[in-house]
Design a protein around this motif. Sequence first.
Motif, PDB file in Angstrom:
ATOM      1  N   GLY A 110       0.487   6.864  -4.809  1.00  0.00           N
ATOM      2  CA  GLY A 110      -0.108   6.553  -4.629  1.00  0.00           C
ATOM      3  C   GLY A 110      -1.796   6.569  -5.458  1.00  0.00           C
ATOM      4  O   GLY A 110      -1.743   8.128  -5.190  1.00  0.00           O
ATOM      5  N   ASP A 127      -7.716   9.266  -6.089  1.00  0.00           N
ATOM      6  CA  ASP A 127      -8.965   8.838  -6.849  1.00  0.00           C
ATOM      7  C   ASP A 127      -9.000   7.577  -6.486  1.00  0.00           C
ATOM      8  O   ASP A 127     -10.994   7.874  -6.021  1.00  0.00           O
ATOM      9  CB  ASP A 127      -9.130   8.873  -8.556  1.00  0.00           C
ATOM     10  CG  ASP A 127      -8.495  10.044  -8.967  1.00  0.00           C
ATOM     11  OD1 ASP A 127      -8.214  11.247  -8.480  1.00  0.00           O
ATOM     12  OD2 ASP A 127      -8.144   9.464  -9.813  1.00  0.00           O
ATOM     13  N   MET A 128      -9.147   6.470  -5.843  1.00  0.00           N
ATOM     14  CA  MET A 128      -9.496   5.602  -5.390  1.00  0.00           C
ATOM     15  C   MET A 128      -8.981   5.055  -3.796  1.00  0.00           C
ATOM     16  O   MET A 128     -10.111   5.239  -3.393  1.00  0.00           O
ATOM     17  CB  MET A 128      -8.712   4.452  -5.655  1.00  0.00           C
ATOM     18  CG  MET A 128      -9.349   3.213  -5.439  1.00  0.00           C
ATOM     19  SD  MET A 128      -8.464   1.544  -6.084  1.00  0.00           S
ATOM     20  CE  MET A 128     -10.145   0.659  -6.042  1.00  0.00           C
ATOM     21  N   TYR A 129      -8.129   5.958  -3.019  1.00  0.00           N
ATOM     22  CA  TYR A 129      -8.219   5.827  -1.951  1.00  0.00           C
ATOM     23  C   TYR A 129      -7.785   7.752  -1.154  1.00  0.00           C
ATOM     24  O   TYR A 129      -6.690   8.071  -1.565  1.00  0.00           O
ATOM     25  CB  TYR A 129      -7.003   5.421  -1.334  1.00  0.00           C
ATOM     26  CG  TYR A 129      -7.346   4.004  -0.964  1.00  0.00           C
ATOM     27  CD1 TYR A 129      -8.166   3.633  -0.718  1.00  0.00           C
ATOM     28  CD2 TYR A 129      -6.847   2.369  -2.156  1.00  0.00           C
ATOM     29  CE1 TYR A 129      -8.855   2.339  -0.180  1.00  0.00           C
ATOM     30  CE2 TYR A 129      -7.590   1.745  -2.263  1.00  0.00           C
ATOM     31  CZ  TYR A 129      -8.240   1.155  -1.426  1.00  0.00           C
ATOM     32  OH  TYR A 129      -8.803   0.220  -1.155  1.00  0.00           O
ATOM     33  N   PRO A 130      -8.553   8.253  -1.153  1.00  0.00           N
ATOM     34  CA  PRO A 130      -8.248   9.846  -0.762  1.00  0.00           C
ATOM     35  C   PRO A 130      -7.430  10.126   0.208  1.00  0.00           C
ATOM     36  O   PRO A 130      -6.676  10.815  -0.139  1.00  0.00           O
ATOM     37  CB  PRO A 130      -9.564  10.136  -0.097  1.00  0.00           C
ATOM     38  CG  PRO A 130     -11.032   9.220  -0.292  1.00  0.00           C
ATOM     39  CD  PRO A 130      -9.863   7.904  -1.199  1.00  0.00           C
ATOM     40  N   PHE A 131      -7.231   9.634   1.186  1.00  0.00           N
ATOM     41  CA  PHE A 131      -6.030   9.347   2.049  1.00  0.00           C
ATOM     42  C   PHE A 131      -4.069   8.700   1.770  1.00  0.00           C
ATOM     43  O   PHE A 131      -4.207   9.412   2.237  1.00  0.00           O
ATOM     44  CB  PHE A 131      -6.460   8.028   2.838  1.00  0.00           C
ATOM     45  CG  PHE A 131      -6.851   7.096   3.318  1.00  0.00           C
ATOM     46  CD1 PHE A 131      -7.903   6.603   2.964  1.00  0.00           C
ATOM     47  CD2 PHE A 131      -4.818   6.323   2.932  1.00  0.00           C
ATOM     48  CE1 PHE A 131      -7.783   5.213   2.278  1.00  0.00           C
ATOM     49  CE2 PHE A 131      -5.064   5.208   2.512  1.00  0.00           C
ATOM     50  CZ  PHE A 131      -7.136   4.013   2.187  1.00  0.00           C
ATOM     51  N   THR A 165       1.137  -0.146  -5.215  1.00  0.00           N
ATOM     52  CA  THR A 165      -0.109   0.023  -5.646  1.00  0.00           C
ATOM     53  C   THR A 165      -1.415  -0.536  -6.622  1.00  0.00           C
ATOM     54  O   THR A 165      -1.872  -1.029  -6.242  1.00  0.00           O
ATOM     55  CB  THR A 165      -0.477   1.805  -6.609  1.00  0.00           C
ATOM     56  OG1 THR A 165       1.008   1.523  -7.278  1.00  0.00           O
ATOM     57  CG2 THR A 165       0.040   2.357  -5.285  1.00  0.00           C
ATOM     58  N   VAL A 192      -4.312  -1.962  -6.230  1.00  0.00           N
ATOM     59  CA  VAL A 192      -5.893  -1.847  -6.775  1.00  0.00           C
ATOM     60  C   VAL A 192      -6.673  -3.314  -7.550  1.00  0.00           C
ATOM     61  O   VAL A 192      -7.800  -3.057  -7.303  1.00  0.00           O
ATOM     62  CB  VAL A 192      -5.661  -0.857  -7.875  1.00  0.00           C
ATOM     63  CG1 VAL A 192      -7.168  -1.120  -8.773  1.00  0.00           C
ATOM     64  CG2 VAL A 192      -5.160   0.470  -7.256  1.00  0.00           C
ATOM     65  N   THR A 244      -8.527  -4.781  -4.333  1.00  0.00           N
ATOM     66  CA  THR A 244      -9.864  -3.501  -3.839  1.00  0.00           C
ATOM     67  C   THR A 244     -10.563  -4.021  -4.959  1.00  0.00           C
ATOM     68  O   THR A 244     -11.722  -3.785  -4.700  1.00  0.00           O
ATOM     69  CB  THR A 244      -8.743  -2.726  -3.761  1.00  0.00           C
ATOM     70  OG1 THR A 244      -8.024  -2.424  -2.997  1.00  0.00           O
ATOM     71  CG2 THR A 244      -9.393  -1.286  -3.089  1.00  0.00           C
ATOM     72  N   VAL A 245     -11.016  -3.753  -6.407  1.00  0.00           N
ATOM     73  CA  VAL A 245     -11.844  -3.882  -7.103  1.00  0.00           C
ATOM     74  C   VAL A 245     -12.595  -5.402  -6.891  1.00  0.00           C
ATOM     75  O   VAL A 245     -12.894  -5.553  -7.355  1.00  0.00           O
ATOM     76  CB  VAL A 245     -11.051  -3.476  -8.540  1.00  0.00           C
ATOM     77  CG1 VAL A 245     -11.305  -2.132  -8.412  1.00  0.00           C
ATOM     78  CG2 VAL A 245     -10.550  -4.092  -9.322  1.00  0.00           C
TER      79      VAL A 245
END
Lengths: 144, 144
Positions: free
Chosen positions: B39, B42-46, B125, B129, B132-133
């Motif tokens: 995924g 950049d958006m979810y570092p995990f 994903t 996204v 989330t946004v």
Amino acid sequence: MTEHSLWRFSRALHRAINERQPADLEALLDEEVDWAIYGPIDMYPFFGSRRGKAAVMEVIRQIADNFRVHRFDRESIMLGVDSAASMMRYSLTALDSNKPISLRIAHFAQFKAGRLTNLRVLVDTFDLVEQTVGYPIHLPRMAV
Amino acid sequence: MTEHSLWRFSRALHRAINERQPADLEALLDEEVDWAIYGPIDMYPFFGSRRGKAAVMEVIRQIADNFRVHRFDRESIMLGVDSAASMMRYSLTALDSNKPISLRIAHFAQFKAGRLTNLRVLVDTFDLVEQTVGYPIHLPRMAV
């Protein structure tokens, strides 16, 4: 030991897409096949749910109109008697732009008497969208 | 008949996320566990690849910091002796915004002596996204 239905289905699928020879695939679909590729249907109208052989063959025709498969690697696989699941990495070419697209998908398939009765496909859709539009989509960092 | 490793892992995972009690999960991870959630990192570092128990426990801590699991439905599942794959639908809450997020994932897991040695997770994903946004991302229609 007979060959697992997945292998025959996979060969027929890629033949239908790359050589536009759909007859083998059509013979391997149950009349009432329950089919879904999860993804943004606004961008790719062949994503989404379908029911029945004719609707699925139309999806395959649309995929064949838009993509050519270069190679695929099965990264994970599980086979049951009448079922199969894999995680795969595809290298495709988008035919309109001649752009290469690399894509990861997961599928869960059920067969009955050698014919596909149920398919669920999950696609790494954000990756696909970015490759298709050809530029990175800005994302805020969301996690703390 | 002993319980499949997947069920114990699943309970421990959700306990680690929702109750922030990671001890059960930690005991079920192989020291050298090979882990990847595909995924947008950049958006979810995990998201991304991790190797080893400590790195995976940090991923779980980050997920627990950001999400609460409300429910999950296993839509497809395959179980092998030491392996499992499922397609799942999750209902989550993003803790910072209190927004509900509905998400489909596929996972392939391998266990050894009851401990997770390999996990691959694919997420829908683009859907994630957009949720989330909080607004739809405009997509050109690409297919002919």
